[in-house]
Scaffold this active site. Structure first.
Site, PDB file in Angstrom:
ATOM      1  N   HIS A  42      32.086  34.952  35.541  1.00 58.55           N
ATOM      2  CA  HIS A  42      33.173  35.702  34.911  1.00 58.55           C
ATOM      3  C   HIS A  42      34.557  35.111  35.209  1.00 58.55           C
ATOM      4  O   HIS A  42      35.554  35.832  35.154  1.00 58.55           O
ATOM      5  CB  HIS A  42      33.151  37.175  35.323  1.00 58.55           C
ATOM      6  CG  HIS A  42      31.841  37.861  35.064  1.00 58.55           C
ATOM      7  ND1 HIS A  42      31.327  38.009  33.801  1.00 58.55           N
ATOM      8  CD2 HIS A  42      30.935  38.415  35.928  1.00 58.55           C
ATOM      9  CE1 HIS A  42      30.157  38.641  33.882  1.00 58.55           C
ATOM     10  NE2 HIS A  42      29.901  38.890  35.145  1.00 58.55           N
ATOM     11  N   PRO A  78      43.558  48.322  40.930  1.00 56.92           N
ATOM     12  CA  PRO A  78      44.523  47.999  41.985  1.00 56.92           C
ATOM     13  C   PRO A  78      45.853  48.704  41.760  1.00 56.92           C
ATOM     14  O   PRO A  78      46.383  48.732  40.652  1.00 56.92           O
ATOM     15  CB  PRO A  78      44.668  46.480  41.860  1.00 56.92           C
ATOM     16  CG  PRO A  78      43.377  46.027  41.260  1.00 56.92           C
ATOM     17  CD  PRO A  78      42.975  47.123  40.329  1.00 56.92           C
ATOM     18  N   GLU A  79      46.366  49.278  42.841  1.00 66.28           N
ATOM     19  CA  GLU A  79      47.653  49.960  42.798  1.00 66.28           C
ATOM     20  C   GLU A  79      48.684  49.132  43.566  1.00 66.28           C
ATOM     21  O   GLU A  79      48.415  47.983  43.936  1.00 66.28           O
ATOM     22  CB  GLU A  79      47.501  51.369  43.384  1.00 66.28           C
ATOM     23  CG  GLU A  79      46.461  52.212  42.646  1.00 66.28           C
ATOM     24  CD  GLU A  79      46.265  53.590  43.253  1.00 66.28           C
ATOM     25  OE1 GLU A  79      47.209  54.093  43.909  1.00 66.28           O
ATOM     26  OE2 GLU A  79      45.183  54.170  43.088  1.00 66.28           O
ATOM     27  N   ARG A  97      35.049  42.696  33.943  1.00 68.67           N
ATOM     28  CA  ARG A  97      35.195  43.696  32.884  1.00 68.67           C
ATOM     29  C   ARG A  97      36.327  43.372  31.911  1.00 68.67           C
ATOM     30  O   ARG A  97      36.422  43.990  30.858  1.00 68.67           O
ATOM     31  CB  ARG A  97      35.414  45.080  33.513  1.00 68.67           C
ATOM     32  CG  ARG A  97      34.283  45.482  34.460  1.00 68.67           C
ATOM     33  CD  ARG A  97      34.436  46.891  34.981  1.00 68.67           C
ATOM     34  NE  ARG A  97      34.168  47.885  33.947  1.00 68.67           N
ATOM     35  CZ  ARG A  97      34.163  49.195  34.155  1.00 68.67           C
ATOM     36  NH1 ARG A  97      34.440  49.661  35.369  1.00 68.67           N
ATOM     37  NH2 ARG A  97      33.912  50.029  33.176  1.00 68.67           N
TER      38      ARG A  97
END
Length: 295
Positions: free
Chosen positions: A104, A2-3, A123
């Site tokens: 997760h 994400p930016e 992740r």
């Protein structure tokens, strides 16, 4: 990863949905992405979430002082912040406490309205840290200007006066905070600047144009709730839509929307960079330019 537009989208969603809520308790699963897990368990319960802000690619949950008596050790009587970086696959979203947990899910913040603020990250490339005001100030010292707020003069100084490649400068978080691969490529395509051009090779007009189109692209992406390339979801669990408007990023082998040339990909600053070879001509090598002058 994400930016700026994606993080801004999540921050705005959380600002609307959780500000004013008090954290009652913290439950942790896997904690390898948390700076100090015990600090979250010790210092967050009892604090109210007063604001959710974006800083570059980070989110800051601004926390009230604890309701514990003044003089409490470790700064509990003072405001603090929870710093969150979503990494590549992180999601921070509120949901009813009775709602089944997604796989997760690693952090549960129980709120005073019956919901839980949950952090899910397959992740675990993100980051979470409880920071006092002093520690936060130190953490943010080395970041560059916000591209949405940077003045024309400061942008020219940060970009146009450096010999590094323009793609590397846009990605350098000490120069501008929040820009990543997607929006660097999109902005350079719109400005007709090759990603390997050096900052010092740009004219004043090109630098001014780049600042404008960078801000335009970021604002447009925010309105579209960011780009969902693979895993990004906003605070309501919805994907962004700006990927439908990409003109360069990820379009290798496809026709340029402007001139119909074929979009190419090169590695610049260690990252894949997508560009149009006709609209964004490559810079001349110094050796070739010197031969031409001697001839």
């Amino acid at each position: 990863m994400p930016e700026l537009p994606e993080v801004e989208t999540v921050a705005r969603g959380l600002q609307k949905s959780i500000v004013g809520r008090r954290i009652l308790s913290v439950v942790l699963g896997k904690t390898d992405f948390i700076d100090d897990p015990s600090a979250l368990e010790q210092h967050l319960p009892g604090r109210r979430i007063e604001a959710v802000e974006r800083y570059g690619k980070f989110m800051l949950l601004r926390l009230s002082p604890s309701r514990q008596p003044e003089g409490t050790e470790n700064g509990d009587a003072a405001p603090a912040s929870l710093l969150v970086h979503l990494g590549m696959t992180g999601q921070l979203a509120p949901c009813p406490a009775a709602h089944p947990c997604a796989k997760h899910t690693h952090v549960w913040f129980r709120l005073d309205d019956g919901r839980e603020l949950r952090y899910t990250d397959p992740r675990r490339f993100g980051r979470m840290a409880y920071l006092t005001s002093a520690l936060l100030a130190d953490e943010l010292t080395n970041f560059g200007a916000d591209p949405l707020q940077v003045s024309a003069q400061e942008f020219a100084q940060r970009i146009g006066s450096r010999g590094s490649r323009i793609k590397a400068l846009l990605l350098d978080q000490t120069v501008l905070r929040g820009v990543g691969n997607i929006y660097a490529d999109e902005s350079l395509w719109r400005a007709k600047i090759h990603p390997a051009r050096q900052g010092t090779q740009l004219s004043k007009k090109q630098v001014a144009t780049l600042r404008k189109v960078l801000q335009d692209v970021l604002q447009e992406a925010i309105l579209a709730r960011g780009s969902s390339i693979s895993d990004f979801l906003d605070a309501e669990g919805q994907p962004g839509e700006y990927q439908r408007r990409h003109r360069a990023y990820g379009r290798e082998g496809k026709r340029c929307f402007r001139c119909k040339a074929t979009i190419r990909r090169v590695i610049v600053a260690g990252r894949s960079s997508y560009f149009c070879p006709q609209c964004q001509p490559a810079p001349r090598s110094p050796r070739r330019s010197r031969r031409k002058r001697l001839a």
